[in-house]
Design a protein around this motif. Structure first.
Motif, short mmCIF file in Angstrom:
data_model
loop_
_atom_site.label_atom_id
_atom_site.label_comp_id
_atom_site.label_asym_id
_atom_site.label_seq_id
_atom_site.Cartn_x
_atom_site.Cartn_y
_atom_site.Cartn_z
N UNK A 66 27.06 47.80 36.42
CA UNK A 66 27.79 48.26 37.59
C UNK A 66 28.74 49.36 37.13
N UNK A 67 28.68 50.49 37.84
CA UNK A 67 29.53 51.65 37.55
C UNK A 67 30.40 51.91 38.77
N UNK A 68 31.71 52.11 38.53
CA UNK A 68 32.63 52.34 39.65
C UNK A 68 33.91 52.95 39.11
N UNK A 69 34.55 53.76 39.92
CA UNK A 69 35.86 54.39 39.67
C UNK A 69 35.77 55.51 38.64
N UNK A 70 36.36 56.62 39.00
CA UNK A 70 36.48 57.76 38.09
C UNK A 70 37.93 57.84 37.64
N UNK A 71 38.10 57.86 36.31
CA UNK A 71 39.43 57.96 35.73
C UNK A 71 39.44 59.03 34.65
N UNK A 72 40.63 59.41 34.23
CA UNK A 72 40.79 60.40 33.18
C UNK A 72 40.86 59.74 31.81
N UNK A 73 40.46 60.50 30.78
CA UNK A 73 40.53 60.03 29.40
C UNK A 73 40.80 61.22 28.48
N UNK A 82 32.27 51.77 33.48
CA UNK A 82 31.38 50.60 33.50
C UNK A 82 32.23 49.40 33.89
N UNK A 83 31.83 48.72 34.97
CA UNK A 83 32.56 47.54 35.44
C UNK A 83 31.83 46.25 35.12
#
Length: 169
Positions: A66-73, A82-83
């Motif tokens: 399951x893939x969800x949410x875009x965040x910075x790194x 990856x959730x």
């Protein structure tokens, strides 16, 4: 020539590709992917790398992702996170970097499974993009059933060498 090992999740990626087209300089060179072994250059014969990956893959069953949410790194990357499936991906990563590929492992960075959807070198643009996707709520479900070995040419274009199924006995 560089080589790398990835998961190419089977997901509807039109929206992901739209985001990558805006923010990722590699959007048209490689499909959305989760890197298991980062690009490396070596003289190891292709057959030995394939054999090593087959041995690792033969010990793993397919698993849900399951893939969800875009965040910075790292103050420049946008990650689709990856959730579910994180532990299995980390296990694959760790096993692939044992033995034959151990010399190529970078011990200075913690491995975080993700799909890179952007690499933005200008801090103000990076911050704007992170805020823009803060409420992005798309969620992608699939199963990981195979891993892919690729070659990367001097233009950073990837070409699949081998697709290896996960199939624990």
């Amino acid at each position: 020539m560089k080589r790398a090992i990835h998961i190419f999740p089977e997901i509807e990626s039109e929206e992901i590709q739209r985001i990558r087209k805006v923010h990722d300089p590699l959007w048209d060179k490689i499909p959305p992917h989760i890197t298991l072994v980062f690009p490396f250059t070596s003289n190891i014969p292709q057959s030995q790398i394939i054999s090593h990956v087959c041995n690792v893959a033969s010990e793993m069953n397919p698993f849900p992702l399951v893939l969800k949410e875009i965040t910075g790194a790292s103050d420049e990357y946008l990650f689709l996170n990856v959730k579910k499936g994180n532990d299995s991906i980390i296990h694959l990563h760790d096993q692939l970097y044992k033995g034959l590929l151990h010399p190529f492992r970078n011990q200075f960075n913690t491995y975080t499974p993700h799909i890179t959807v952007g690499r933005i070198g200008i801090m103000e643009e990076f911050h704007r993009a992170v805020r823009e996707y803060e409420k992005w709520s798309d969620c992608f479900h699939t199963d990981v059933t195979e891993i892919v070995i690729e070659e990367i040419d001097e233009r950073e274009v990837s070409r699949v060498i081998s697709v290896i199924p996960l199939e624990s006995q």
